[in-house]
Design a protein around this motif. Structure first.
Motif, PDB file in Angstrom:
ATOM      1  N   SER A 227     -22.122 119.213   5.848  1.00 56.39           N
ATOM      2  CA  SER A 227     -21.128 120.500   5.905  1.00 56.39           C
ATOM      3  C   SER A 227     -19.817 120.041   5.532  1.00 56.39           C
ATOM      4  O   SER A 227     -18.987 120.803   5.023  1.00 56.39           O
ATOM      5  N   ALA A 228     -19.392 119.007   6.122  1.00 53.99           N
ATOM      6  CA  ALA A 228     -18.119 118.319   6.027  1.00 53.99           C
ATOM      7  C   ALA A 228     -17.874 118.160   4.595  1.00 53.99           C
ATOM      8  O   ALA A 228     -16.817 118.067   3.819  1.00 53.99           O
ATOM      9  N   GLU A 229     -18.697 117.614   3.720  1.00 49.92           N
ATOM     10  CA  GLU A 229     -18.880 117.332   2.253  1.00 49.92           C
ATOM     11  C   GLU A 229     -18.258 118.753   1.401  1.00 49.92           C
ATOM     12  O   GLU A 229     -17.518 118.719   0.578  1.00 49.92           O
ATOM     13  N   LEU A 230     -19.126 119.959   1.905  1.00 55.17           N
ATOM     14  CA  LEU A 230     -18.651 121.074   1.257  1.00 55.17           C
ATOM     15  C   LEU A 230     -17.211 121.553   1.614  1.00 55.17           C
ATOM     16  O   LEU A 230     -16.434 122.057   0.836  1.00 55.17           O
ATOM     17  N   LEU A 231     -16.639 121.477   2.704  1.00 52.92           N
ATOM     18  CA  LEU A 231     -15.509 121.645   3.047  1.00 52.92           C
ATOM     19  C   LEU A 231     -14.437 120.695   2.198  1.00 52.92           C
ATOM     20  O   LEU A 231     -13.479 121.290   1.680  1.00 52.92           O
ATOM     21  N   LYS A 232     -14.800 119.618   2.112  1.00 51.72           N
ATOM     22  CA  LYS A 232     -13.724 118.741   1.307  1.00 51.72           C
ATOM     23  C   LYS A 232     -13.707 119.243  -0.216  1.00 51.72           C
ATOM     24  O   LYS A 232     -12.644 119.294  -0.786  1.00 51.72           O
ATOM     25  N   ILE A 233     -14.924 119.603  -0.855  1.00 52.97           N
ATOM     26  CA  ILE A 233     -15.165 120.014  -2.196  1.00 52.97           C
ATOM     27  C   ILE A 233     -14.196 121.373  -2.347  1.00 52.97           C
ATOM     28  O   ILE A 233     -13.428 121.446  -3.241  1.00 52.97           O
ATOM     29  N   MET A 234     -13.948 122.194  -1.351  1.00 52.24           N
ATOM     30  CA  MET A 234     -13.223 123.435  -1.430  1.00 52.24           C
ATOM     31  C   MET A 234     -11.718 123.184  -0.882  1.00 52.24           C
ATOM     32  O   MET A 234     -11.042 124.141  -0.895  1.00 52.24           O
ATOM     33  N   GLY A 235     -11.540 122.048  -0.382  1.00 50.74           N
ATOM     34  CA  GLY A 235     -10.258 121.875  -0.182  1.00 50.74           C
ATOM     35  C   GLY A 235      -9.721 122.591   1.348  1.00 50.74           C
ATOM     36  O   GLY A 235      -8.885 123.124   1.569  1.00 50.74           O
ATOM     37  N   ARG A 236     -10.794 122.534   2.259  1.00 51.66           N
ATOM     38  CA  ARG A 236     -10.556 123.455   3.388  1.00 51.66           C
ATOM     39  C   ARG A 236     -10.617 122.525   4.473  1.00 51.66           C
ATOM     40  O   ARG A 236     -11.314 121.570   4.506  1.00 51.66           O
TER      41      ARG A 236
END
Length: 340
Positions: A227-236
Motif C-alpha cells: 500500500s505504501a508503494e501505491l501512495l509513493k507512485i501517486m505522490g500522496r
C-alpha cells in the motif's frame, strides 16, 4: 472462437473521447458468456460488470504486457502481506477510496422531508466484537500514554431520532481509538492492555451518553507494505487525520458507523483513506477540571428502520472475511472463500 485481433468501428472511451477501436469488439462478451447457465444471478451481475470494466480499462490505457505483469505481481504482494491484524487489501481499498464509496452506496439515506442521519463513513479494520460495556461517566483510558502527551477529554452527546428530534433511550455508542503513538491496543501490547481506549455506552432515558477518552492524534498508516508503494507512485502522504471511531446501534433504528475528526486537523483535506465528511467534525474546548482538560460534545442522528428495512451493518475487522448484522437471504450474499 472469438478473436481479439480484428479491427472494428470506433467507440467512446470511459473518459468520453472517441478513438478508433483497434480491438475485437466481441471479445469481452465472449469471456462473459463463458459463465455457466447455473451461475447465480447476483454473481453473474457483479462478474459481468467487473469483466467489462477491467477490459475497458486495459483497452483505454492500452496496457503493456510489462505493466500487466507489474500489476499481477502487485496483487500477489498484497496477498503475501496479509497477517493477523494486517489486512493489506483492505488498506489499498481505503487508499483508492473504494471502501468510502461502497459505504456511501450502502448507507446513504434521506427521509421524505429531506432529513438525513449522521453520515456514515468507513469502519476501518480495527473494530472489535469484544469491546466491553462501560457505565456512563466511565473512562476508556486503561493505560495513559507513557509519553505524557495524552489530553483527557470528557466526551458527551445525545443520540436523537431524526424525525422527532427526541433522544433515543437504550441506544449503544461503541467507540474505539488509537493511542497518542498512533497504535490500537492489539498492535501495542507493550503499552496498552486489551480494550484500552475502547468502550460501549448505553444511552439513558433522554438518549444521553458520556465518557472520558483521549483527544485523538493523527497517525501514519503502516508504510512497510504494498500500500505504501501505491501512495509513493501517486505522490500522496500516508497520514490519517486524528479520529475517534463510533458505531451507534439500536434495534429500531438504522445504525451509523463513522469516524469523528477534530475540526482543526491539518490532514482533513488529504486523508489517505478518503473518509472525512463535514458533519463528522469535532470541537474540543479547554476546561479547568481535575479529571479532564478538554470537553467535546457530539450528537448523533439516527433514522427509523422503516426507511430501509433491509439495511445491513457490517461488523467485522481485519482478521475476518466478513460479517453482516441481520443479513437477509437473497440479493446480498456474503462473498467469502466458502462462497467462491
Amino acid at each position: 472462437m472469438a478473436s481479439n485481433g480484428s479491427v472494428p468501428p470506433s467507440f467512446q472511451s470511459a473518459n468520453g473521447s472517441n478513438k478508433q477501436d483497434k480491438f475485437d469488439p466481441h471479445f469481452t462478451e465472449h469471456v462473459i458468456n463463458l459463465m455457466a447457465a447455473e451461475t447465480k444471478p447476483r454473481h453473474r451481475e457483479i462478474l459481468s460488470s467487473l469483466i467489462r470494466h477491467m477490459h475497458d480499462f486495459c483497452r483505454e490505457v492500452e496496457l503493456s504486457q510489462e505493466e500487466w505483469i507489474i500489476g499481477v505481481n502487485y496483487v500477489n504482494q498484497i496477498g503475501q502481506a496479509y497477517q493477523k491484524n494486517r489486512n493489506e487489501a483492505w488498506r489499498v481499498c481505503d487508499i483508492l477510496g473504494i471502501e468510502s464509496l461502497v459505504d456511501e452506496i450502502n448507507h446513504k439515506i434521506v427521509t421524505d422531508e429531506g432529513k438525513a442521519p449522521t453520515s456514515s463513513t468507513i469502519l476501518g479494520p480495527f473494530w472489535s466484537p469484544d469491546t466491553p460495556f462501560r457505565d456512563n461517566g466511565a473512562s476508556v483510558i486503561q493505560d495513559m500514554p507513557p509519553d505524557g502527551t495524552g489530553q483527557v477529554t470528557f466526551f458527551h452527546g445525545v443520540i436523537k431520532d431524526v424525525d422527532t428530534g427526541k433522544g433515543i433511550p437504550g441506544a449503544v455508542f461503541d467507540m474505539w481509538q488509537a493511542s497518542t503513538n498512533g497504535k490500537y491496543d492489539a498492535h501495542d501490547p507493550e503499552n496498552q492492555s486489551k480494550n484500552n481506549l475502547r468502550g460501549k455506552f448505553k444511552t439513558n432515558e433522554n438518549g444521553e451518553f458520556n465518557f472520558y477518552c483521549l483527544k485523538p492524534t493523527e497517525y501514519a498508516i503502516d508504510t512497510s507494505g504494498p500500500s505504501a508503494e501505491l501512495l509513493k507512485i501517486m505522490g500522496r502522504h500516508p497520514m490519517r487525520p486524528a479520529h475517534i471511531h463510533m458505531m451507534v446501534t439500536h434495534p429500531d433504528y438504522i445504525g451509523v458507523t463513522a469516524q469523528l475528526y477534530p475540526r482543526d486537523d491539518k490532514f482533513l483535506e488529504t486523508d489517505t483513506a478518503c473518509a472525512v465528511k463535514d458533519d463528522l467534525l469535532l470541537d474540543f474546548e479547554p476546561v479547568e477540571n481535575k479529571k479532564n482538560t478538554l470537553d467535546c460534545e457530539y450528537n448523533v442522528r439516527l433514522v427509523s428502520k422503516k426507511y430501509k428495512p433491509d439495511s445491513q451493518m457490517i461488523m467485522t475487522n481485519a482478521n475476518v472475511i466478513g460479517a453482516l448484522e441481520d443479513a437477509p437471504s437473497g440479493k446480498s450474499e456474503a462473498w467469502g472463500p466458502s462462497r467462491l
